[in-house]
Write a protein that holds these residues in place. Structure first.
Motif, PDB file in Angstrom:
ATOM      1  N   ASP A   1      -2.012  14.530  -5.973  1.00  0.00           N
ATOM      2  CA  ASP A   1      -0.697  15.017  -5.560  1.00  0.00           C
ATOM      3  C   ASP A   1       0.097  13.910  -4.881  1.00  0.00           C
ATOM      4  O   ASP A   1       1.308  13.776  -5.074  1.00  0.00           O
ATOM      5  N   CYS A   2      -0.587  13.125  -4.081  1.00  0.00           N
ATOM      6  CA  CYS A   2       0.085  12.028  -3.390  1.00  0.00           C
ATOM      7  C   CYS A   2       0.588  10.992  -4.393  1.00  0.00           C
ATOM      8  O   CYS A   2       1.693  10.470  -4.271  1.00  0.00           O
TER       9      CYS A   2
ATOM     10  N   PHE B   1      -1.107  -0.035  -4.137  1.00  0.00           N
ATOM     11  CA  PHE B   1      -0.277   0.647  -5.130  1.00  0.00           C
ATOM     12  C   PHE B   1      -0.642   0.290  -6.559  1.00  0.00           C
ATOM     13  O   PHE B   1      -0.741   1.160  -7.428  1.00  0.00           O
ATOM     14  N   LEU B   2      -0.839  -0.991  -6.835  1.00  0.00           N
ATOM     15  CA  LEU B   2      -1.063  -1.456  -8.208  1.00  0.00           C
ATOM     16  C   LEU B   2      -2.561  -1.600  -8.452  1.00  0.00           C
ATOM     17  O   LEU B   2      -3.195  -2.489  -7.886  1.00  0.00           O
TER      18      LEU B   2
ATOM     19  N   TYR C   1       4.504   7.708  -6.745  1.00  0.00           N
ATOM     20  CA  TYR C   1       4.490   6.691  -7.795  1.00  0.00           C
ATOM     21  C   TYR C   1       5.866   6.361  -8.370  1.00  0.00           C
ATOM     22  O   TYR C   1       6.192   5.185  -8.524  1.00  0.00           O
ATOM     23  N   PRO C   2       6.681   7.351  -8.720  1.00  0.00           N
ATOM     24  CA  PRO C   2       7.975   6.996  -9.338  1.00  0.00           C
ATOM     25  C   PRO C   2       8.839   6.120  -8.439  1.00  0.00           C
ATOM     26  O   PRO C   2       9.390   5.106  -8.897  1.00  0.00           O
ATOM     27  N   GLU C   3       8.947   6.465  -7.160  1.00  0.00           N
ATOM     28  CA  GLU C   3       9.794   5.699  -6.252  1.00  0.00           C
ATOM     29  C   GLU C   3       9.206   4.313  -6.000  1.00  0.00           C
ATOM     30  O   GLU C   3       9.940   3.317  -5.983  1.00  0.00           O
ATOM     31  N   TYR C   4       7.902   4.246  -5.803  1.00  0.00           N
ATOM     32  CA  TYR C   4       7.252   2.953  -5.591  1.00  0.00           C
ATOM     33  C   TYR C   4       7.376   2.068  -6.836  1.00  0.00           C
ATOM     34  O   TYR C   4       7.622   0.864  -6.727  1.00  0.00           O
TER      35      TYR C   4
ATOM     36  N   LYS D   1       0.815  -1.215   0.000  1.00  0.00           N
ATOM     37  CA  LYS D   1       0.000   0.000   0.000  1.00  0.00           C
ATOM     38  C   LYS D   1       0.846   1.261   0.000  1.00  0.00           C
ATOM     39  O   LYS D   1       1.962   1.294   0.531  1.00  0.00           O
ATOM     40  N   LEU D   2       0.275   2.311  -0.567  1.00  0.00           N
ATOM     41  CA  LEU D   2       0.833   3.649  -0.434  1.00  0.00           C
ATOM     42  C   LEU D   2       0.666   4.112   1.011  1.00  0.00           C
ATOM     43  O   LEU D   2      -0.095   3.528   1.780  1.00  0.00           O
ATOM     44  N   PRO D   3       1.346   5.201   1.410  1.00  0.00           N
ATOM     45  CA  PRO D   3       1.185   5.701   2.780  1.00  0.00           C
ATOM     46  C   PRO D   3      -0.275   5.998   3.105  1.00  0.00           C
ATOM     47  O   PRO D   3      -1.068   6.356   2.229  1.00  0.00           O
ATOM     48  N   GLU D   4      -0.618   5.870   4.371  1.00  0.00           N
ATOM     49  CA  GLU D   4      -1.997   6.097   4.798  1.00  0.00           C
ATOM     50  C   GLU D   4      -2.473   7.507   4.479  1.00  0.00           C
ATOM     51  O   GLU D   4      -3.670   7.756   4.373  1.00  0.00           O
ATOM     52  N   THR D   5      -1.539   8.426   4.355  1.00  0.00           N
ATOM     53  CA  THR D   5      -1.921   9.804   4.029  1.00  0.00           C
ATOM     54  C   THR D   5      -2.447   9.937   2.615  1.00  0.00           C
ATOM     55  O   THR D   5      -3.068  10.938   2.264  1.00  0.00           O
TER      56      THR D   5
END
Length: 272
Positions: A118-119, A164-165, A124-127, A106-110
């Motif tokens: 924006d999140c 994420f995916l 996305y690039p780093e993940y 998962k992406l961060p909870e924020t």
């Protein structure tokens, strides 16, 4: 036309019974194979024993857990990812399972992937780069065992907002960049319908990449014969017409008891 091969997801079906009993129940229901989510709280030797006694094949299991849904795309969690891959590989080898679903996490909870653009842009690039590197690492570890790694887009609109995916476009881009023959696409028609629709067109496009399929109805995630958005009679004909002979996982939440929910499966088997 080709014959369809269905496997029983024993993490979703036969939940009226203990997990170790579900191998035999799946066999008695007419399945020749099973798939599962996360079997890691049960000793692998015990699972091997009940699997062998039932006579079913084991097709698929996941990395990670139901709590974290994997670490494969999480920057800075490479050690956790490698540990979950080692565990999955141990169980897969013991159970002679030739597919592992490598869960992205998962992406961060924020972040709320459905609404926070924006999140997405920030993370996305780093993940994505982390996911690609970890999938390439997994490909090297799985290849000597003849095991295929799978990635599956999971919908962010209904079930897992921070996964994420989430789309087939994103998955295909990642598969192109991973560029390993034993890393493939896991197509779940439930998630594809929620995120993209156009099931027949997308299936035809994705077919060369597909290493596994899963099915359930939209919106309630029940058995394929439930009323809903997906015409599975049409989908099954589509799969036969295009010669799909790999496994199709029955990953659904029975709207009734498991046995009653399998009427569609028995009918299909009788018509072969």
């Amino acid at each position: 036309m080709s014959r369809l091969n269905f496997c029983c997801n024993i993490s979703w079906l036969f939940r009226e019974n203990e997990f170790t009993e579900r191998f035999d129940l799946a066999s008695k229901a007419g399945f020749k194979a099973v798939e599962m989510g996360w079997p890691y709280d049960i000793d692998s030797e015990k699972l091997v024993a009940v699997k062998e006694q039932s006579g079913v094949e084991c097709i698929l299991m996941n990395t990670g857990s139901i709590r974290n849904l994997g670490f494969a795309a999480i920057p800075g969690a490479e050690e956790e990812f490698r540990a979950e891959l080692v565990l999955a590989l141990k169980y897969a080898k013991a159970l002679k399972c030739k597919k592992i679903h490598i869960m992205a996490g998962k992406l961060p909870e924020t972040c709320n992937q459905y609404g926070d653009e924006d999140c997405k842009a920030k993370h996305y690039p780093e993940y994505t780069n982390t996911f690609i590197k970890n999938l390439q690492y997994a490909a090297e570890k799985l290849a000597p065992e003849g095991i295929t790694g799978l990635i599956e887009p999971i919908n962010s609109r209904k079930d897992v907002p921070n996964y994420f995916l989430t789309t087939h476009h994103q998955a295909c881009d990642i598969l192109d960049r991973v560029n390993r023959p034993n890393i493939k696409y896991q197509l779940d028609f439930y998630h594809l319908q929620i995120m993209s629709g156009n099931l027949s067109g997308n299936f035809k496009t994705l077919l060369p990449r597909i290493g596994h399929i899963q099915i359930s109805q939209v919106p309630g995630r029940g058995e394929p014969s439930c009323p809903g958005e997906i015409n599975y009679e049409y989908i099954f004909t589509l799969l036969k017409t295009h010669g799909f002979t790999d496994w199709i996982g029955c990953e659904y939440a029975p709207s009734k008891g498991t046995e009653e929910s399998l009427q569609w499966f028995r009918k299909l088997c009788n018509n072969h």
